[in-house]
Enzyme design. Structure first.
Site, short mmCIF file in Angstrom:
data_model
loop_
_atom_site.label_atom_id
_atom_site.label_comp_id
_atom_site.label_asym_id
_atom_site.label_seq_id
_atom_site.Cartn_x
_atom_site.Cartn_y
_atom_site.Cartn_z
N ASP A 195 -6.91 -1.34 0.31
CA ASP A 195 -6.02 -2.20 -0.21
C ASP A 195 -5.91 -3.38 0.88
O ASP A 195 -5.82 -3.12 2.10
CB ASP A 195 -4.66 -1.77 -0.89
CG ASP A 195 -3.85 -2.91 -1.34
OD1 ASP A 195 -4.40 -3.50 -2.13
OD2 ASP A 195 -2.72 -3.02 -0.91
N ASP B 55 -1.12 1.09 -6.11
CA ASP B 55 -2.32 1.97 -5.40
C ASP B 55 -2.11 3.38 -5.89
O ASP B 55 -3.30 3.91 -5.85
CB ASP B 55 -2.36 1.97 -4.01
CG ASP B 55 -2.35 0.21 -3.64
OD1 ASP B 55 -3.33 -0.50 -4.05
OD2 ASP B 55 -1.85 -0.13 -2.58
N ASP C 69 -0.73 0.89 -0.10
CA ASP C 69 0.59 0.83 0.21
C ASP C 69 1.50 0.60 -0.36
O ASP C 69 2.72 0.52 -0.27
CB ASP C 69 0.76 -0.14 1.68
CG ASP C 69 1.01 -1.54 0.82
OD1 ASP C 69 0.21 -1.88 -0.07
OD2 ASP C 69 1.87 -2.33 1.30
#
Length: 700
Positions: free
Chosen positions: A461, A681, A677
């Site tokens: 990410d 996600d 994070d």
């Protein structure tokens, strides 16, 4: 009833009817309720194994100590090997002191601690699944029964036997219980992803009952139809008109009928009032107001976004600035949060083909061991009965070929009993997780260790993973130096500080995260703020701000905002702004009176170690991707800084897009690790072969 059809009967209506009849009604707890706690099972499991561990240590440690150290002291050995007669002249000289002690210590472990294994073995046997519990039970039970049978023969003959293995069953159960406890402890220390996801949903909501009463409430006179109208109205009223006059609060026009209700009683079509700083209860569209919303749990982007009338909002995101009114569009299992929870559940429950195959092989292990034990018994018994094996070999077994053969059969079971799996593996996991925790890494169980070396693809990410996750001021470009030189009271400061001081003085009145980044930089440089003329601050969401300073009227915003103030943007200024945007930064233009005096660049800076990490992974032959909810231009700019090929970048991605990419790579035979994070996600983290959560994502 269908909870996602508007105007149909909902749970609140049913409860109201029940209560009108004089009864009490409430909703049954459901899997999407925010206060449910799926961690309770893990806690209870840990308590059970803790109690069993204490019992096994109390009885098992003395067994181990006696077995290991008895032969180190001659006097102790003579005492332990001496024959005894039990009370009532039972077993006259047929049992030793050691065997009496071992029997008294082993029986409680076999009965109390062993019950858990017997229960697990029985349940698994009913479904024809023979796991480690079944093998542990078989090995310890046969060993104990064989030893007791040997003691019975010894008591009958009045001669002690050496073929008693009471310590084997007690020690084996103790070691396996230690492993079970360590495994349960490791699971208990890992917080439940479901609990953390569901805890993001608020428990209550403010229901506006009379919002649809148009005679009581009419927003048509107060609703801004378009962004251009805001600009036009601003130009006609100059800067002395505060924003509140452009969007009056509906509560000034009628008495609101507001009731605080549980989120489980929200129905589709309800109007919910959402206060600043509170979480949005469920998905819906704004029907009044504008604000900034922190959507990081969905998009992963740390910068709050502007939302106005007609925009869709995700449940459990955070309303940051103003009061807004939301019309509910989806609830329960159809909400965005519930969909994320479902994605995580599916990813965790669905086993990979290789894992299913491993479980299949493990299920065959126990029956195979038992079959080998039976074959061993039959072979040795046949050899003994046909006198191929000399009688002297089993003379110590009182001449019984059955006891002699049973000894070999038990050896096969006990040696095959996976004590190493029950203790060594959890021990290795415990040590590994402890070392990881010491270095700030929390490892969730053994599969993570096993999978790590197989990884062929890593997906990152962007925000908060490869970048810091919070905006910071990175560029200060000064234009119109002659204008800034005219400020006598600022003459002792350099032009950059003069520009930053002017901008931060105006931005101090704003709640926008980019404004906070500018103010924070000014504070770090210890620049004092200038006095802002009272009631002169005007914030136009999505465009910029303006206010009156002693030095004149300052305008801060994007190109469109500056152009609408009849301030000319020169080619040099435009080139500077485009250059910042190509680098993935937000370009902020600053105008004073009728001149552009500067351009600021604000960005979420790349972490110092991000580039070296990606380079190291690629050198290892690992395919590296970056997937982000940010726009394409910013994503490509960050990828360029990280030396990541553009064909390995996916922008404007939602949580389901990340899951789809993981599925696509896995279907191509790749072992995928996802590094993220945020809650957004979590589905991809769970679906990947190895999920690595950092920063704010570690709680899921």
């Amino acid at each position: 009833l269908n909870e996602n059809f508007e105007n149909c009967v909902g749970p609140r209506d049913i409860i109201k009817v029940i209560e009108s009849l004089g009864f009490e009604g409430s909703l049954e707890n459901n899997k999407y309720k925010s206060n449910s706690n799926p961690e309770i099972a893990n806690v209870n499991e840990l308590d059970i194994w803790r109690k069993l561990l204490v019992i096994s240590i109390i009885f098992g440690v003395p067994i181990t100590v006696l077995h290991l150290f008895m032969y180190q002291n001659m006097n102790l050995m003579k005492f332990m090997k001496s024959s005894v007669t039990l009370p009532g002249n039972i077993c006259h000289n047929g049992i030793t002191t050691e065997q009496c002690i071992m029997l008294m210590l082993s029986l409680p472990i076999q009965v109390i601690v062993g019950y858990r294994y017997y229960r697990g073995a029985f349940i698994s046997a009913l479904s024809f699944s023979f796991g480690m519990d079944f093998l542990v039970v078989t090995g310890t039970t046969i060993t104990l029964l064989y030893s007791i049978t040997g003691l019975c023969f010894a008591c009958k003959e009045g001669v002690p036997t050496n073929h008693v293995y009471l310590e084997a069953s007690g020690m084996l159960l103790m070691f396996v219980t230690v492993g079970k406890f360590m495994e349960a402890y490791a699971k208990g220390k890992t917080s439940s992803a479901m609990t953390d996801l569901l805890s993001l949903q608020p428990r209550n909501a403010l229901l506006v009952r009379n919002y649809n009463d148009k005679s009581a409430f009419n927003t048509s006179n107060y609703t801004v139809e378009s962004e251009d109208n805001v600009i036009d109205e601003y130009n006609s009223n100059l800067v002395t008109t505060p924003l509140i006059e452009l969007s009056k609060n509906p509560v000034d026009n009628y008495d609101e009928d507001i009731e605080e209700i549980s989120v489980d009683l929200i129905q589709k079509g309800d109007v919910i009032k959402i206060l600043p700083g509170s979480r949005i209860p469920t998905d819906g569209c704004i029907i009044y107001g504008n604000t900034y919303v922190d959507e990081s749990m969905i998009t992963g982007e740390s910068t709050p976004v502007s939302r106005k009338k007609g925009d869709f909002l995700f449940g459990s995101t955070i309303n940051q600035n103003n009061v807004i009114y939301l019309k509910v569009t989806s609830i329960g299992s159809d909400s965005a949060l519930a969909q994320i929870v479902k994605l995580v559940e599916d990813a965790q429950l669905n086993k990979a083909p290789i894992q299913a195959y491993a479980d299949y092989i493990a299920g065959l292990f126990t029956p195979l061991v038992l079959l080998l034990a039976i074959i061993t018994f039959v072979v040795w018994c046949s050899l003994s009965l046909t006198h191929i094996v000399p009688r002297s070999w089993f003379q110590e077994e009182y001449g019984s070929p059955i006891l002699f053969s049973l000894l070999f059969s038990i050896s096969v079971v006990v040696i095959s009993c996976p004590g190493a799996l029950g203790l060594a593996t959890p021990t290795a996991i415990m040590v590994g997780t402890s070392v990881g925790a010491h270095n700030g890494i929390l490892i969730k169980g053994g599969p993570a260790f096993e999978m790590a070396h197989k990884i062929t693809t890593v997906i990152f990410d962007k925000t908060g993973t490869l970048t810091s996750g919070s905006p910071s001021l990175t560029d200060i470009n000064v234009f119109g130096e002659h204008v800034l030189e005219g400020f006598k009271e600022l003459i002792n400061e350099n032009l950059e500080d003069v520009l930053l001081r002017l901008v931060s003085s105006a931005e101090a009145c704003s709640e926008h995260p980019l404004a906070k980044a500018i103010v924070r930089e000014a504070q770090l440089r210890k620049l004092r703020q200038l006095r802002v003329t009272e009631n002169s601050f005007l914030n136009i969401p999505g465009f910029g701000i303006t206010c009156e300073l002693p030095q004149g009227t300052i305008f801060i915003g994007n190109r469109k905002f500056i152009n609408n103030q009849d301030i000319e943007i020169s080619p040099l200024v435009d080139k500077t702004m485009k250059g910042l945007e190509i680098k993935g930064r937000t370009a902020i233009c600053v105008g004073l009176n009728k001149s552009v005096i500067g351009v600021l660049g604000v960005s979420d800076s790349v972490k110092p170690e991000a580039r070296s990490t990606i380079t190291a992974l690629r050198r290892l032959g690992i395919d590296v991707w970056m997937i982000t909810g940010d726009n394409q231009t910013t994503a490509e700019a960050i990828a360029l800084e990280l030396e990541l090929p553009s064909n390995r970048v996916i922008a404007d991605a939602m949580p389901i897009d990340k899951v789809n990419k993981v599925n696509e790579l896995q279907s191509n035979g790749q072992f995928v690790s996802m590094v993220g994070d945020g809650v957004n996600d979590s589905p991809a983290l769970a679906k990947s072969d190895l999920g690595i959560a950092i920063g704010a994502g570690t709680h899921v």
